[in-house]
Design a protein around this motif. Structure first.
Motif, PDB file in Angstrom:
ATOM      1  N   GLY A  87      13.806  -7.575   5.165  1.00 27.20           N
ATOM      2  CA  GLY A  87      12.460  -8.060   4.884  1.00 27.20           C
ATOM      3  C   GLY A  87      11.371  -7.026   5.071  1.00 27.20           C
ATOM      4  O   GLY A  87      10.193  -7.349   4.971  1.00 27.20           O
ATOM      5  N   ALA A  88      11.726  -5.774   5.325  1.00 25.13           N
ATOM      6  CA  ALA A  88      10.730  -4.713   5.493  1.00 25.13           C
ATOM      7  C   ALA A  88      10.282  -4.210   4.115  1.00 25.13           C
ATOM      8  O   ALA A  88      11.082  -4.051   3.201  1.00 25.13           O
ATOM      9  CB  ALA A  88      11.308  -3.559   6.294  1.00 25.13           C
ATOM     10  N   VAL A  89       8.999  -3.970   3.974  1.00 23.41           N
ATOM     11  CA  VAL A  89       8.433  -3.513   2.703  1.00 23.41           C
ATOM     12  C   VAL A  89       8.591  -1.999   2.594  1.00 23.41           C
ATOM     13  O   VAL A  89       8.275  -1.264   3.529  1.00 23.41           O
ATOM     14  CB  VAL A  89       6.942  -3.905   2.617  1.00 23.41           C
ATOM     15  N   TYR A  90       9.092  -1.544   1.430  1.00 21.29           N
ATOM     16  CA  TYR A  90       9.167  -0.110   1.159  1.00 21.29           C
ATOM     17  C   TYR A  90       7.814   0.320   0.598  1.00 21.29           C
ATOM     18  O   TYR A  90       7.353  -0.204  -0.400  1.00 21.29           O
ATOM     19  CB  TYR A  90      10.264   0.206   0.147  1.00 21.29           C
ATOM     20  N   GLY A  91       7.192   1.298   1.215  1.00 22.77           N
ATOM     21  CA  GLY A  91       5.899   1.776   0.742  1.00 22.77           C
ATOM     22  C   GLY A  91       4.783   0.838   1.179  1.00 22.77           C
ATOM     23  O   GLY A  91       4.888   0.136   2.179  1.00 22.77           O
ATOM     24  N   SER A  92       3.686   0.829   0.409  1.00 23.36           N
ATOM     25  CA  SER A  92       2.552  -0.025   0.732  1.00 23.36           C
ATOM     26  C   SER A  92       1.785  -0.365  -0.537  1.00 23.36           C
ATOM     27  O   SER A  92       1.956   0.277  -1.569  1.00 23.36           O
ATOM     28  CB  SER A  92       1.629   0.663   1.737  1.00 23.36           C
ATOM     29  N   VAL A  93       0.943  -1.365  -0.446  1.00 22.50           N
ATOM     30  CA  VAL A  93       0.060  -1.742  -1.546  1.00 22.50           C
ATOM     31  C   VAL A  93      -1.280  -1.085  -1.273  1.00 22.50           C
ATOM     32  O   VAL A  93      -1.857  -1.255  -0.198  1.00 22.50           O
ATOM     33  CB  VAL A  93      -0.083  -3.276  -1.634  1.00 22.50           C
ATOM     34  N   THR A  94      -1.797  -0.332  -2.248  1.00 19.54           N
ATOM     35  CA  THR A  94      -3.055   0.392  -2.077  1.00 19.54           C
ATOM     36  C   THR A  94      -4.064  -0.071  -3.120  1.00 19.54           C
ATOM     37  O   THR A  94      -3.768  -0.924  -3.957  1.00 19.54           O
ATOM     38  CB  THR A  94      -2.832   1.912  -2.218  1.00 19.54           C
ATOM     39  N   ASN A  95      -5.242   0.543  -3.079  1.00 21.94           N
ATOM     40  CA  ASN A  95      -6.284   0.184  -4.028  1.00 21.94           C
ATOM     41  C   ASN A  95      -5.888   0.509  -5.470  1.00 21.94           C
ATOM     42  O   ASN A  95      -6.415  -0.078  -6.406  1.00 21.94           O
ATOM     43  CB  ASN A  95      -7.608   0.847  -3.654  1.00 21.94           C
TER      44      ASN A  95
END
Length: 150
Positions: A87-95
């Motif tokens: 359930g860990a997110v790879y990377g991130s959500v950015t602007n």
């Protein structure tokens, strides 16, 4: 050193603002790049006259920003991301992803005016969009797991 900004500078001020900066930043970066001018008494007088003449144009720009803010506030985005088995997110959500999502909805804005922290978890989040010095919109977005192809 007092300067008059010619362009919006994130973290410093908006165009036509009179701000105080350190001498080196003003002389070595802002003025040579054409972003600002020294706030001499003559320059301040010219700025006041320009603002007086442009008052109706500025009101229209603000009204347009408010209309765009209403459209942005009504939008809800989903951002699919790759997720591990735990359930860990790879990377991130950015602007950047938010700007692309708004572009798919037909709202073209510069990613630099979207203010948010990098999101590294699943769930519901919000990002602020600074459209005008007095107008800020809020984009709601959900970070969801990416669909796995079988």
């Amino acid at each position: 050193m007092e300067i008059i900004l010619k362009k919006d500078v994130i973290g410093l001020g908006f165009a036509d603002d009179i701000v105080t900066v350190k001498n080196g930043y003003g002389r070595n970066y802002l003025i040579p790049q054409g972003i600002a001018v020294i706030a001499s008494p003559a320059a301040k007088k010219m700025l006041a006259e320009d603002l007086k003449q442009r008052a109706h144009k500025l009101a229209k720009i603000k009204a347009d920003a408010e209309a765009l803010a209403e459209k942005i506030n009504a939008v809800s985005l989903t951002c699919p991301v790759k997720v591990s088995a735990a359930g860990a997110v790879y990377g991130s959500v950015t602007n950047i992803q938010i700007a692309e999502g708004l572009a798919q909805q037909g709202i073209e804005i510069d990613r630099k005016i979207i203010v948010m922290k990098d999101v590294k978890a699943l769930g519901e989040f919000e990002a602020a969009v600074k459209l005008h010095r007095e107008v800020t919109a809020t984009v709601k977005f959900a970070v969801v797991p990416e669909a796995v192809e079988a």
